[in-house]
Design a protein around this motif. Structure first.
Motif, PDB file in Angstrom:
ATOM      1  N   LEU A 113       0.827  -1.210   0.000  1.00 31.75           N
ATOM      2  CA  LEU A 113       0.000   0.000   0.000  1.00 31.75           C
ATOM      3  C   LEU A 113       0.861   1.260   0.000  1.00 31.75           C
ATOM      4  O   LEU A 113       0.496   2.268  -0.611  1.00 31.75           O
ATOM      5  N   TYR A 114       1.995   1.200   0.689  1.00 34.99           N
ATOM      6  CA  TYR A 114       2.926   2.332   0.638  1.00 34.99           C
ATOM      7  C   TYR A 114       3.463   2.509  -0.782  1.00 34.99           C
ATOM      8  O   TYR A 114       3.559   3.633  -1.292  1.00 34.99           O
ATOM      9  N   GLY A 115       3.825   1.416  -1.428  1.00 34.76           N
ATOM     10  CA  GLY A 115       4.287   1.488  -2.810  1.00 34.76           C
ATOM     11  C   GLY A 115       3.205   2.010  -3.739  1.00 34.76           C
ATOM     12  O   GLY A 115       3.477   2.777  -4.671  1.00 34.76           O
ATOM     13  N   LEU A 116       1.973   1.606  -3.472  1.00 33.39           N
ATOM     14  CA  LEU A 116       0.823   2.061  -4.257  1.00 33.39           C
ATOM     15  C   LEU A 116       0.667   3.571  -4.177  1.00 33.39           C
ATOM     16  O   LEU A 116       0.524   4.250  -5.199  1.00 33.39           O
ATOM     17  N   MET A 117       0.714   4.113  -2.956  1.00 34.73           N
ATOM     18  CA  MET A 117       0.382   5.521  -2.762  1.00 34.73           C
ATOM     19  C   MET A 117       1.577   6.457  -2.908  1.00 34.73           C
ATOM     20  O   MET A 117       1.427   7.598  -3.325  1.00 34.73           O
ATOM     21  N   LEU A 118       2.780   6.000  -2.554  1.00 36.93           N
ATOM     22  CA  LEU A 118       3.947   6.870  -2.681  1.00 36.93           C
ATOM     23  C   LEU A 118       4.497   6.884  -4.106  1.00 36.93           C
ATOM     24  O   LEU A 118       4.840   7.949  -4.621  1.00 36.93           O
ATOM     25  N   ARG A 119       4.567   5.708  -4.734  1.00 40.37           N
ATOM     26  CA  ARG A 119       5.162   5.615  -6.077  1.00 40.37           C
ATOM     27  C   ARG A 119       4.125   5.344  -7.155  1.00 40.37           C
ATOM     28  O   ARG A 119       4.460   5.231  -8.329  1.00 40.37           O
ATOM     29  N   SER A 120       2.865   5.209  -6.748  1.00 41.01           N
ATOM     30  CA  SER A 120       1.764   5.039  -7.697  1.00 41.01           C
ATOM     31  C   SER A 120       1.932   3.792  -8.564  1.00 41.01           C
ATOM     32  O   SER A 120       1.618   3.800  -9.762  1.00 41.01           O
ATOM     33  N   TRP A 206      19.390  -5.332  -1.854  1.00 41.56           N
ATOM     34  CA  TRP A 206      18.965  -4.000  -1.431  1.00 41.56           C
ATOM     35  C   TRP A 206      17.483  -4.006  -1.070  1.00 41.56           C
ATOM     36  O   TRP A 206      16.700  -4.835  -1.558  1.00 41.56           O
ATOM     37  N   ASP A 207      17.087  -3.113  -0.182  1.00 41.87           N
ATOM     38  CA  ASP A 207      15.690  -2.957   0.180  1.00 41.87           C
ATOM     39  C   ASP A 207      15.029  -1.929  -0.730  1.00 41.87           C
ATOM     40  O   ASP A 207      15.692  -1.086  -1.336  1.00 41.87           O
ATOM     41  N   TYR A 208      13.706  -2.011  -0.797  1.00 41.63           N
ATOM     42  CA  TYR A 208      12.964  -0.978  -1.524  1.00 41.63           C
ATOM     43  C   TYR A 208      13.046   0.335  -0.738  1.00 41.63           C
ATOM     44  O   TYR A 208      13.004   0.351   0.493  1.00 41.63           O
ATOM     45  N   LYS A 209      13.145   1.428  -1.461  1.00 43.93           N
ATOM     46  CA  LYS A 209      13.081   2.762  -0.853  1.00 43.93           C
ATOM     47  C   LYS A 209      12.263   3.646  -1.778  1.00 43.93           C
ATOM     48  O   LYS A 209      12.653   3.893  -2.919  1.00 43.93           O
ATOM     49  N   TRP A 210      11.115   4.116  -1.275  1.00 41.68           N
ATOM     50  CA  TRP A 210      10.194   4.867  -2.107  1.00 41.68           C
ATOM     51  C   TRP A 210      10.076   6.301  -1.624  1.00 41.68           C
ATOM     52  O   TRP A 210       9.763   6.558  -0.464  1.00 41.68           O
ATOM     53  N   LEU A 211      10.291   7.244  -2.522  1.00 38.30           N
ATOM     54  CA  LEU A 211      10.108   8.662  -2.252  1.00 38.30           C
ATOM     55  C   LEU A 211       8.729   9.063  -2.783  1.00 38.30           C
ATOM     56  O   LEU A 211       8.392   8.774  -3.933  1.00 38.30           O
ATOM     57  N   ASN A 212       7.951   9.716  -1.955  1.00 40.19           N
ATOM     58  CA  ASN A 212       6.588  10.091  -2.338  1.00 40.19           C
ATOM     59  C   ASN A 212       6.611  11.047  -3.537  1.00 40.19           C
ATOM     60  O   ASN A 212       7.309  12.060  -3.524  1.00 40.19           O
ATOM     61  N   LYS A 213       5.838  10.748  -4.569  1.00 39.82           N
ATOM     62  CA  LYS A 213       5.755  11.598  -5.753  1.00 39.82           C
ATOM     63  C   LYS A 213       5.019  12.907  -5.489  1.00 39.82           C
ATOM     64  O   LYS A 213       5.105  13.836  -6.291  1.00 39.82           O
ATOM     65  N   ASN A 214       4.296  12.973  -4.382  1.00 33.98           N
ATOM     66  CA  ASN A 214       3.492  14.155  -4.074  1.00 33.98           C
ATOM     67  C   ASN A 214       4.391  15.280  -3.561  1.00 33.98           C
ATOM     68  O   ASN A 214       4.716  15.341  -2.376  1.00 33.98           O
ATOM     69  N   TYR A 220       4.661  22.572   0.426  1.00 37.24           N
ATOM     70  CA  TYR A 220       3.544  23.313   1.021  1.00 37.24           C
ATOM     71  C   TYR A 220       3.454  22.977   2.505  1.00 37.24           C
ATOM     72  O   TYR A 220       3.168  21.835   2.879  1.00 37.24           O
ATOM     73  N   GLU A 221       3.710  23.953   3.354  1.00 38.58           N
ATOM     74  CA  GLU A 221       3.711  23.736   4.796  1.00 38.58           C
ATOM     75  C   GLU A 221       2.340  23.267   5.275  1.00 38.58           C
ATOM     76  O   GLU A 221       1.320  23.875   4.961  1.00 38.58           O
ATOM     77  N   GLY A 222       2.332  22.187   6.044  1.00 39.00           N
ATOM     78  CA  GLY A 222       1.086  21.650   6.570  1.00 39.00           C
ATOM     79  C   GLY A 222       0.447  20.588   5.710  1.00 39.00           C
ATOM     80  O   GLY A 222      -0.513  19.938   6.130  1.00 39.00           O
ATOM     81  N   ALA A 223       0.965  20.369   4.499  1.00 33.19           N
ATOM     82  CA  ALA A 223       0.393  19.341   3.622  1.00 33.19           C
ATOM     83  C   ALA A 223       0.580  17.962   4.235  1.00 33.19           C
ATOM     84  O   ALA A 223       1.641  17.643   4.759  1.00 33.19           O
ATOM     85  N   ASP A 224      -0.463  17.135   4.168  1.00 33.25           N
ATOM     86  CA  ASP A 224      -0.383  15.784   4.740  1.00 33.25           C
ATOM     87  C   ASP A 224      -0.978  14.732   3.800  1.00 33.25           C
ATOM     88  O   ASP A 224      -1.450  13.694   4.234  1.00 33.25           O
ATOM     89  N   GLY A 225      -0.926  14.981   2.524  1.00 29.37           N
ATOM     90  CA  GLY A 225      -1.411  14.021   1.533  1.00 29.37           C
ATOM     91  C   GLY A 225      -1.747  14.755   0.243  1.00 29.37           C
ATOM     92  O   GLY A 225      -1.410  15.924   0.102  1.00 29.37           O
ATOM     93  N   VAL A 226      -2.386  14.163  -0.741  1.00 31.73           N
ATOM     94  CA  VAL A 226      -2.855  12.795  -0.625  1.00 31.73           C
ATOM     95  C   VAL A 226      -2.370  11.972  -1.821  1.00 31.73           C
ATOM     96  O   VAL A 226      -1.744  10.953  -1.661  1.00 31.73           O
ATOM     97  N   LYS A 227      -2.649  12.398  -3.044  1.00 35.53           N
ATOM     98  CA  LYS A 227      -2.283  11.591  -4.213  1.00 35.53           C
ATOM     99  C   LYS A 227      -2.255  12.459  -5.460  1.00 35.53           C
ATOM    100  O   LYS A 227      -3.053  13.372  -5.585  1.00 35.53           O
TER     101      LYS A 227
END
Length: 237
Positions: A113-120, A206-214, A220-227
């Motif tokens: 699910l992390y891979g789904l939402m961070l790396r789409s 190596w382990d997976y390491k995903w950087l959020n595309k968002n 943007y200060e205070g941003a907490d999501g989403v997609k």
């Protein structure tokens, strides 16, 4: 005070009370100084679920990977986060954005699910759908059932990843309502605000390491999501 003046005063007081008690109208773009270059937009208060601003908010449109908001929500509500998701032939090498999962590879539903939402990852979306729904079609049924439950009248899903397809669409207002609902789920909320995630990879050194595309999370200060999402037809969502 004359009787006529008293009547006028009482009417004014009554009107003022009615204005205070009446629900506030939806603020729409055409009646507001707010502007945006987006083809459609919606602003919602997550706590109350009230839409504060809407521009072409009920117009059905292609939504690309914003689809995965519903994919993640349905998986969280119907799946076991500790269960192992196996990558099948339909998920392997799925077109579009990808986690580059190998056929037969296994990963916990939570990590996927992390891979789904961070790396789409479209491969992750397909694997999750088959794992939770028994098949992609079975999972899409759950997606549309959830849309109906939430009253999303301008939404219909045809797949779990968001690649352009006939009968696959949503609207800005519907996505705002869906997202506000999803942000009340602590698992969903934690995933979409995560900027970087590492996950075990038992098949490589190596382990997976995903950087959020968002990029909003960093810019943007205070941003907490989403997609975010993109296809050539849907453009940037």
């Amino acid at each position: 005070m004359k009787t006529s003046n008293l009547k006028v005063l009482l009417v004014l007081i009554l009107c003022a009370l009615l204005l205070c008690l009446s629900p506030q109208p939806l603020v729409r773009a055409e009646n507001s100084s707010i502007s945006t270059h987006a083809r459609a937009a919606a602003l919602i208060d997550v706590a109350s679920g009230r839409i504060l601003y809407s521009s072409r908010g009920d117009e059905p449109m292609l939504i690309a990977s914003l689809t995965k908001i519903m994919t993640a929500l349905v998986a969280i509500e119907n799946g076991d986060l500790r269960s192992k998701v196996k990558v099948g032939k339909n998920a392997f090498a799925k077109e579009g954005s990808s986690l580059f999962l190998k056929q037969g590879e296994e990963m916990t539903l939570e990590d996927m699910l992390y891979g789904l939402m961070l790396r789409s990852g479209n491969d992750a979306a397909t694997a999750i759908a088959e794992h939770v729904g028994g098949s992609e079609e079975g999972f899409v049924y759950l997606m549309n059932a959830k849309a109906e439950e939430l009253g999303l009248q301008h939404t219909h899903f045809a797949n779990p990843h968001g690649l352009d397809a006939e009968g696959h669409y949503s609207s800005a207002n519907d996505l705002a309502v869906l997202t506000a609902y999803a942000m009340h789920n602590p698992v969903f909320k934690q995933i979409v605000k995560t900027q970087v995630k590492t996950a075990d990879n038992p098949y490589e050194a190596w382990d997976y390491k995903w950087l959020n595309k968002n990029k909003m999370l960093r810019l943007y200060e205070g941003a907490d999501g989403v997609k975010t999402g993109y296809t050539k037809k849907a453009l940037r969502c």
